[in-house]
Scaffold this motif. Sequence first.
Motif, PDB file in Angstrom:
ATOM      1  N   VAL A 170      42.941  -2.667 -45.434  1.00 23.01           N
ATOM      2  CA  VAL A 170      42.653  -2.859 -44.001  1.00 23.01           C
ATOM      3  C   VAL A 170      41.412  -2.067 -43.592  1.00 23.01           C
ATOM      4  O   VAL A 170      40.496  -2.600 -42.955  1.00 23.01           O
ATOM      5  CB  VAL A 170      43.871  -2.453 -43.135  1.00 23.01           C
ATOM      6  N   THR A 171      41.352  -0.796 -43.986  1.00 25.81           N
ATOM      7  CA  THR A 171      40.192   0.012 -43.572  1.00 25.81           C
ATOM      8  C   THR A 171      38.908  -0.494 -44.236  1.00 25.81           C
ATOM      9  O   THR A 171      37.822  -0.395 -43.654  1.00 25.81           O
ATOM     10  CB  THR A 171      40.369   1.513 -43.877  1.00 25.81           C
ATOM     11  N   TRP A 172      39.024  -1.051 -45.450  1.00 22.59           N
ATOM     12  CA  TRP A 172      37.851  -1.635 -46.138  1.00 22.59           C
ATOM     13  C   TRP A 172      37.239  -2.749 -45.286  1.00 22.59           C
ATOM     14  O   TRP A 172      36.039  -2.748 -45.015  1.00 22.59           O
ATOM     15  CB  TRP A 172      38.304  -2.163 -47.502  1.00 22.59           C
ATOM     16  N   ARG A 173      38.083  -3.675 -44.842  1.00 22.99           N
ATOM     17  CA  ARG A 173      37.564  -4.799 -44.053  1.00 22.99           C
ATOM     18  C   ARG A 173      37.045  -4.332 -42.688  1.00 22.99           C
ATOM     19  O   ARG A 173      36.023  -4.821 -42.203  1.00 22.99           O
ATOM     20  CB  ARG A 173      38.642  -5.887 -43.863  1.00 22.99           C
ATOM     21  N   MET A 225      34.504   4.750 -38.539  1.00 21.49           N
ATOM     22  CA  MET A 225      34.270   5.660 -37.410  1.00 21.49           C
ATOM     23  C   MET A 225      32.780   5.955 -37.263  1.00 21.49           C
ATOM     24  O   MET A 225      32.233   5.984 -36.153  1.00 21.49           O
ATOM     25  CB  MET A 225      35.032   6.974 -37.621  1.00 21.49           C
ATOM     26  N   ALA A 226      32.108   6.189 -38.392  1.00 24.43           N
ATOM     27  CA  ALA A 226      30.671   6.495 -38.360  1.00 24.43           C
ATOM     28  C   ALA A 226      29.882   5.331 -37.770  1.00 24.43           C
ATOM     29  O   ALA A 226      28.868   5.531 -37.105  1.00 24.43           O
ATOM     30  CB  ALA A 226      30.166   6.810 -39.762  1.00 24.43           C
ATOM     31  N   ALA A 227      30.355   4.118 -38.029  1.00 23.35           N
ATOM     32  CA  ALA A 227      29.662   2.940 -37.504  1.00 23.35           C
ATOM     33  C   ALA A 227      30.012   2.685 -36.049  1.00 23.35           C
ATOM     34  O   ALA A 227      29.351   1.896 -35.382  1.00 23.35           O
ATOM     35  CB  ALA A 227      30.015   1.717 -38.343  1.00 23.35           C
ATOM     36  N   GLN A 283      32.515  -3.186 -38.985  1.00 19.02           N
ATOM     37  CA  GLN A 283      31.823  -2.246 -38.092  1.00 19.02           C
ATOM     38  C   GLN A 283      30.413  -1.941 -38.592  1.00 19.02           C
ATOM     39  O   GLN A 283      29.470  -1.835 -37.808  1.00 19.02           O
ATOM     40  CB  GLN A 283      32.624  -0.937 -37.974  1.00 19.02           C
ATOM     41  N   MET A 284      30.285  -1.776 -39.895  1.00 19.36           N
ATOM     42  CA  MET A 284      28.957  -1.466 -40.448  1.00 19.36           C
ATOM     43  C   MET A 284      28.017  -2.663 -40.307  1.00 19.36           C
ATOM     44  O   MET A 284      26.819  -2.492 -40.073  1.00 19.36           O
ATOM     45  CB  MET A 284      29.071  -1.062 -41.922  1.00 19.36           C
TER      46      MET A 284
END
Lengths: 264, 295
Positions: free
Chosen positions: A249-252, A171-173, A257-258
């Motif tokens: 999933v959120t890791w990838r 989200m931050a990215a 995104q980053m």
Amino acid sequence: MNAAAETRRMRRLEPTAIAGVMSREVANFRTYWKGTTFSSVMEPLVYLLAFGLGLSATLVDEVEGVPYIEFVGTGMVATAVIFSSALPAMFGTFVKHRFQNTYDAILAAPVDVEELVTAEMLWIGLRSGTYGCVPLLVTIAFGLNPAPGMLLTPLFCFVTALGFAGFGVAMAATVAKIDQFNYVTALCVTPLFLVAGTFFPIDGLPQGVQVVAQFNPLHQLVELVRGGAFGFEWADILRFAFLVGFALVTWRVAIRQMRKRLID
Amino acid sequence: MAAIELRDVVKTFGSITAVDGLDLEVPEGICLGLLGPNGAGKSTTMRLLTGQAIADSGKLRVLGHELPAEAKTARGQMGVVPQLDNLDVDVTVEDNLAIFARLYRVPDVGKAVDKALDIARLRERRRDAVDELSGGMRRRLLLARGLVHEPRLVLLDEPTVGLDPQIRTELWTLIGDLKARGTTILMSTHYIEEAERLADEVAVMHQGKVISRGRPMELIDEHAGRQTAEVYGPPDRLAKTRAEAESQGLAVRAAGPAIAIVGSERADGAIPEDAVVRAATLEDVFVLLTGEEAE
């Protein structure tokens, strides 16, 4: 410069790079751990006093055969996890990237985006895995009987926090401005927190909401923590697998995104 | 082997071409000053060299490693001193250094930190938080952090931008020490004096490419000649003098309230008697080549 590092072609996901990034987090944590620890203990205490003691003295005596204060106390673990993982990941990542230029400094060293994100997630996971246990300890102080299954609570919290850390980093990215986190909090974090089964069992909710709640990682965490306290069931293996999948999933997604955000 | 080799490198951001067919070679052991106005593509070039930007086309090689594929390995052997202060302000001086010693896989972190503290002359302040340091101390720490692993190549991105003259001089001394040790340095700057003092060679960058390169004196000889005459006076007088000088093929540029006639030793009667004649400088070269005012 040592000769080994000069000649060796560096690989992906090097433990030394990940440990190096985490050592930065540890050094910073030493400067603010008191405030974080204080709020991590006080928040569940206040919630338990307000909901647990307040409601059980007036409206609710037991839920699913468990004293209400113990029901809420075990559920509060999930609240502690999301608030100590998703929010620090969102705000911390945004501030480090946009305001402090921390990631520019780290990525100028032999660290890549995958290692950076992995280290950030691991650190948040470890910290949140620890602080997530505090509500359980507070509830024990309020009369919950310790059980061997509770020893798995740090693991459950760690894996769930990894997932929410990845969510927060992604989200931050993604957001353009820091105030856009208001949408993320209102549309994602708060509903997940409220429909986790922390304060009331979800089987009293409409059928559709119950189905959706099964995809809520916080609900799975709540069920696992209660399983540790009051007895596991076979479905808990699936719940744990779901949390592992959520973290992967959120890791990838966070890495993707980053990378878009950090590499021109 | 050159420490840095860039061949026909192009990098665009949407419709903006930041680096436009850049060719640049930096031999080992020299300090190359990348001199150019804001927006010339210097910072993008630095980011390309650290793998934080990926070129659209062209070949990049740093310390024998192809970029971007081997950027991480290359970064292990180079130090980067950024334009912006990105120290961890709540953390102690020695922890800031130790974190980066670990990131660079230095085997003896304690020894590396001690050496870096000596470079920054901050041994007495090692246990202080960074936000307790003065601006000059912070910049010295930032430089020492980039050197904590004793890199073969150091990238200095506008190392003294926005600093007061005293701190700038302090940093120049530290960079001079680094040069004396034989470290290869690529230093982007838009300060003429910085380039003149520190760089063995200067590459003038404009609109994404190197438009001229050489030792400072060579550049001055080639583009500005021996002397520059500064002429002061009312606008109509300056316009007349300019026209006369230009009719003789001399380059004329604005210099604050005056005009500067570059290569004035070749003038034939175009220089008024009250003109201030001085030796030509790198600033004259910079302004002639880029059309931008120097800082």
